[in-house]
Structure formats: structure tokens, C-alpha cells
Design a protein around this motif. Structure first.
Motif, PDB file in Angstrom:
ATOM      1  N   LEU A  62       0.764  -0.938  -0.022  1.00  0.00           N
ATOM      2  CA  LEU A  62       0.058   0.051   0.017  1.00  0.00           C
ATOM      3  C   LEU A  62       0.912   1.428   0.051  1.00  0.00           C
ATOM      4  CD1 LEU A  62      -2.588  -0.989   2.731  1.00  0.00           C
ATOM      5  CD2 LEU A  62      -2.996  -0.781   0.134  1.00  0.00           C
ATOM      6  N   VAL A  66      -1.437   5.710   3.153  1.00  0.00           N
ATOM      7  CA  VAL A  66      -2.557   4.979   3.315  1.00  0.00           C
ATOM      8  C   VAL A  66      -2.322   4.152   4.580  1.00  0.00           C
ATOM      9  CG1 VAL A  66      -4.159   3.388   2.252  1.00  0.00           C
ATOM     10  CG2 VAL A  66      -3.285   5.506   1.017  1.00  0.00           C
ATOM     11  N   ARG A 354       0.385  -4.926  -5.608  1.00  0.00           N
ATOM     12  CA  ARG A 354       0.009  -3.508  -5.354  1.00  0.00           C
ATOM     13  C   ARG A 354      -1.150  -3.179  -5.767  1.00  0.00           C
ATOM     14  NH1 ARG A 354       4.924   0.288  -6.982  1.00  0.00           N
ATOM     15  NH2 ARG A 354       3.456   1.856  -5.707  1.00  0.00           N
ATOM     16  N   TYR A 357      -3.948  -5.043  -3.470  1.00  0.00           N
ATOM     17  CA  TYR A 357      -4.273  -4.388  -2.156  1.00  0.00           C
ATOM     18  C   TYR A 357      -5.220  -3.211  -2.372  1.00  0.00           C
ATOM     19  CZ  TYR A 357      -1.263  -7.445   0.649  1.00  0.00           C
ATOM     20  OH  TYR A 357      -0.961  -8.343   1.508  1.00  0.00           O
ATOM     21  N   ARG A 358      -4.708  -2.337  -3.275  1.00  0.00           N
ATOM     22  CA  ARG A 358      -5.440  -1.367  -3.468  1.00  0.00           C
ATOM     23  C   ARG A 358      -6.968  -1.452  -3.899  1.00  0.00           C
ATOM     24  NH1 ARG A 358      -0.134  -0.227  -4.166  1.00  0.00           N
ATOM     25  NH2 ARG A 358       0.570   1.825  -4.236  1.00  0.00           N
ATOM     26  N   SER A 362     -10.422  -0.954  -1.144  1.00  0.00           N
ATOM     27  CA  SER A 362     -11.053  -0.209  -1.541  1.00  0.00           C
ATOM     28  C   SER A 362     -12.497  -0.501  -1.476  1.00  0.00           C
ATOM     29  CB  SER A 362     -10.696   0.527  -2.728  1.00  0.00           C
ATOM     30  OG  SER A 362      -9.438   1.266  -2.782  1.00  0.00           O
TER      31      SER A 362
END
Length: 422
Positions: A62, A66, A354, A357-358, A362
Motif C-alpha cells: 500500500l 495510506v 500492489r 491490495y488497493r 477500496s
């Protein structure tokens, strides 16, 4: 020590209330509660161990800002905003107030100052934490809990009645959501770092050995918590005759212990609650101070003082108000913590961690806000078509779907990139 850190205020007051309401549906409700109050914290501890024992390892995919924001929010929730002050409030309501003839705001204020001053004293003894709590306070706590558990099963105080409310048709799901209130998945993510520090203070520096000991600590804590929850659920389910009209788990537990042990019962209950709440307060103040001191120039000791003072102030808000304020926050952030833990276990199979995870975090946050909004009274009926919407788990399937999609979409992108390069 890990068991004592987890076993705090919410762990004692929520299971009896759920057991009473679940009645004949006690077993599915209890398994639902154990899923989020034992299973998820254990999995979270293992995730921390796999990730290298720290928050940075858990959130390495992350953006740093964040990851830091998430950590700060979780520490505020389990620290000065909700969980830590709740330990003082429950200790006062259940362990001290019954002995005060004219209990009022002043007695709560005085107790809050004394309680968090004692917690601060233990939190300052960082190097001796495992000795003070693991070797002395925890055995005393577990011994008293064992006496209560044996008495509950040998001499139940009433019959198990019909289920009430949501426990009639959705006992497992209701129990699952009640487990949120313990806040232990949040705590596991943060206690993991504290436990690693304690392990290393014992001279264990090898990462594999540290990981192994951390998992052992999680397993021991999970076994202890399961033992406590099962006995408290059964206590609640068999409490209808002695706790009629009780409106919270603390009142149910107090009435039951009084019926079992007579006048000495309140002393036993006070010992359980004071030890459980104190050890958890120590763990929370220690974990929060450790993290906040790593972000700022203030030392661990100064942060411990600040947090202890804030907790003593917030504790004067009142137990009912504090619980009502914390529930929508839990609905909003608990799914994000669950998703983070799940991603840790599947990370090795993600072609683009990456991105995964985002996207997954979200999605979990977006849909968890729907459940939080519904709880505080916002009309969300337009989204009723979402799976599990009526059960307060609208986040679950979209989060799982996002995880599945990111397992393959990154692979497709990777293949396209290689083709274009060729």
C-alpha cells in the motif's frame, strides 16, 4: 500475556448477552461469535507472523501514507477512542460500583484516574511486561475464570429458552456480527508487533523462531478465549431465571455470579473483571504508545502518559454512549481489517500485489460504509439487492469477488505487457 491482552471488557460483557438472546439457538450463535472473536484474531496474529511481525510487512503493497492512516485509525479505535476507555468503564460498572452505596460521577472520575494510573505503571515496565502479566496476572485471571466456568456447567441457573430477535432466523450471522464488538481483530494486528518486541527482548532474534513463537502465543490465546466464550455463552443461555430484565451482559453476569456464589460472588466477579480489564488496558496503552512514538519525536513514556490521561477522560462518557458510538465505526473498518488479513495469506499467488491490495481494500471499505450507514439510520434500501445486505455483511461477496478478479487480471496485464515488449 497474549491471552490476557485480548481478554478485556468486551470479551466479558458481550457473550452473556448474546447467549441469553440466542437461547435454543445458542450453538450457531456461539460458533458465529467464535468466528470473529477467536478465529479472526488468531488468523490475524498468524498473518502478522507471516508478514514479518510488523505493520510495515502487512501493508508493504500500500502507499505509505495510506498504510500509516490505517494504522493510526485502528490505534485510535483500540486505544483512546473506544476500547481502552471501555476497559475502565466496565471495570468500574461491574467491579467497583456495586460496593459504593452512593455511586455517582465523582466516584467514576476518581476510579478512572486510579485505574489508568495503575495501567500506566505496568505499561512503563516494557521489558518486564511478559513477566508482570504473563507470569502473575494471567494465571490469577484464568484461575478465577476456571472456577466460574466449572460452576456454570455443574450448576446452571435456569432453562434455555426460545431464541429472540435476529437470533431466531439468523443466529450464526448475528453472532458473527456481535464478535465485531470485541475489536480483537484490530487488536491482533497491533498486539502482534508488541508481542514480537517482547519475544526479542528475551534474546530471540532469529526471524523464523520469532514467527513460530508468535503463532504459539496466538494459539494459546485463542484456546483460552474459546474456553471463556463458551462458558459465558452457556451462562447467558441459562440465565433467564436469575437475570430477568437485565439489559446488558454485565448485569447478566453479575446476577448469575450472585446466584451461584451468594455474597462472595461479587468479590469473585470483581476479581475477574478488574484483572481482565487491567491487563487489556496495559496492552492497549503499550501498543499505541509504541506505534505513536515511532511516528513522532515524543518518547514511548510520554505517549503512555498522554494516552492514559485521554483514556481516563473518555471513560467518563459512560458505557452505553461509548458502545453506541463505536458500533458504526466497527462496521466501517472491521471488513477492511479482515480483507487485509486475507490478502496477506494469498499474496504469493497475486500477480500484481500492489494493484490487488488497493482494489480489494477500496472495495471492502466502500461496501462496509453501506452497512455502517444503515446502522446509523441512513436509508440504504436502494441497495437492498446486494447479497447479504439484510445481514449487515454487504461487503463480504464484493470483497471476495475483488480478490478473485485481482488474482487473474494482473496475470492478463502481465501477459499483454510481455507480448508488447516482444
Amino acid at each position: 500475556m497474549t491471552f490476557a491482552f485480548f481478554l478485556g471488557a468486551g470479551n466479558i460483557i458481550f457473550p452473556p448477552q448474546a447467549g441469553l438472546a440466542a437461547g435454543e439457538h445458542m450453538l450457531p450463535a456461539m460458533f458465529g461469535f467464535l468466528s470473529t472473536a477467536v478465529g479472526l484474531p488468531l488468523i490475524a496474529i498468524i498473518a502478522v507472523a507471516i508478514a514479518g511481525g510488523g505493520w510495515k510487512g502487512l501493508t508493504r503493497d500500500l502507499p505509505p501514507a495510506v498504510a500509516t492512516l490505517m494504522a493510526v485509525l485502528i490505534f485510535i479505535i483500540i486505544g483512546p477512542a473506544f476500547a481502552a476507555p471501555r476497559t475502565g468503564l466496565v471495570a468500574y460498572e461491574m467491579a467497583v460500583k456495586p460496593f459504593i452505596a452512593d455511586a455517582g460521577q465523582m466516584s467514576l472520575t476518581v476510579f478512572s484516574v486510579v485505574f489508568f494510573a495503575v495501567a500506566l505503571f505496568f505499561a512503563w515496565s516494557r521489558g518486564k511486561l511478559i513477566d508482570l502479566i504473563g507470569k502473575f496476572l494471567t494465571p490469577a485471571l484464568f484461575a478465577v475464570l476456571a472456577i466460574l466456568a466449572v460452576a456454570v456447567f455443574i450448576n446452571p441457573q435456569g432453562d434455555i429458552l426460545a431464541a429472540q430477535g435476529d437470533y431466531v432466523d439468523m443466529a450464526f450471522t448475528k453472532g458473527f456480527l456481535e464478535g465485531y464488538n470485541t475489536m480483537d481483530t484490530f487488536a491482533a494486528l497491533m498486539f502482534g508487533m508488541l508481542i514480537v518486541d517482547v519475544i526479542r527482548s528475551k534474546g530471540i532474534t532469529d526471524e523464523k523462531a520469532t514467527c513460530t513463537y508468535l503463532i504459539y502465543a496466538g494459539l494459546i490465546a485463542a484456546a483460552g478465549l474459546a474456553f471463556v466464550y463458551i462458558s459465558l455463552f452457556y451462562l447467558g443461555a441459562t440465565s433467564s431465571a436469575v437475570a430477568a430484565g437485565a439489559d446488558n451482559g454485565g448485569a447478566i453476569l453479575a446476577a448469575y455470579v450472585s446466584a451461584l456464589f451468594g455474597p462472595v460472588g461479587q468479590i469473585i466477579l470483581s476479581a475477574i473483571v478488574l484483572l481482565a480489564c487491567l491487563t487489556t488496558a496495559v496492552g492497549l496503552i503499550s501498543a499505541c504508545s509504541d506505534y505513536f512514538s515511532s511516528l513522532t519525536k515524543l518518547s514511548y513514556e510520554k505517549w503512555a502518559i498522554i494516552l492514559a490521561v485521554v483514556c481516563a477522560v473518555v471513560a467518563n462518557v459512560g458505557l452505553s454512549q461509548l458502545i453506541s458510538l463505536s458500533i458504526p465505526v466497527l462496521f466501517a473498518l472491521y471488513p477492511v481489517a479482515v480483507a487485509l488479513v486475507a490478502l496477506t495469506f494469498v499474496r504469493r499467488w497475486l500477480p500484481n500485489p500492489r494493484m490487488a491490495y488497493r482494489v480489494v481494500l477500496s472495495v471492502s471499505l466502500l461496501f462496509s460504509l453501506i452497512d455502517a450507514g444503515k446502522f446509523i439510520g441512513i436509508d440504504m434500501s436502494v441497495l437492498k439487492f446486494l447479497p447479504l445486505f439484510d445481514y449487515g455483511m454487504a461487503w463480504a461477496l464484493p470483497t471476495a469477488l475483488a480478490m478473485v478478479v485481482t488474482r487473474f487480471i494482473g496475470s492478463v496485464q502481465s501477459v499483454q505487457d510481455k507480448t508488447q515488449t516482444a
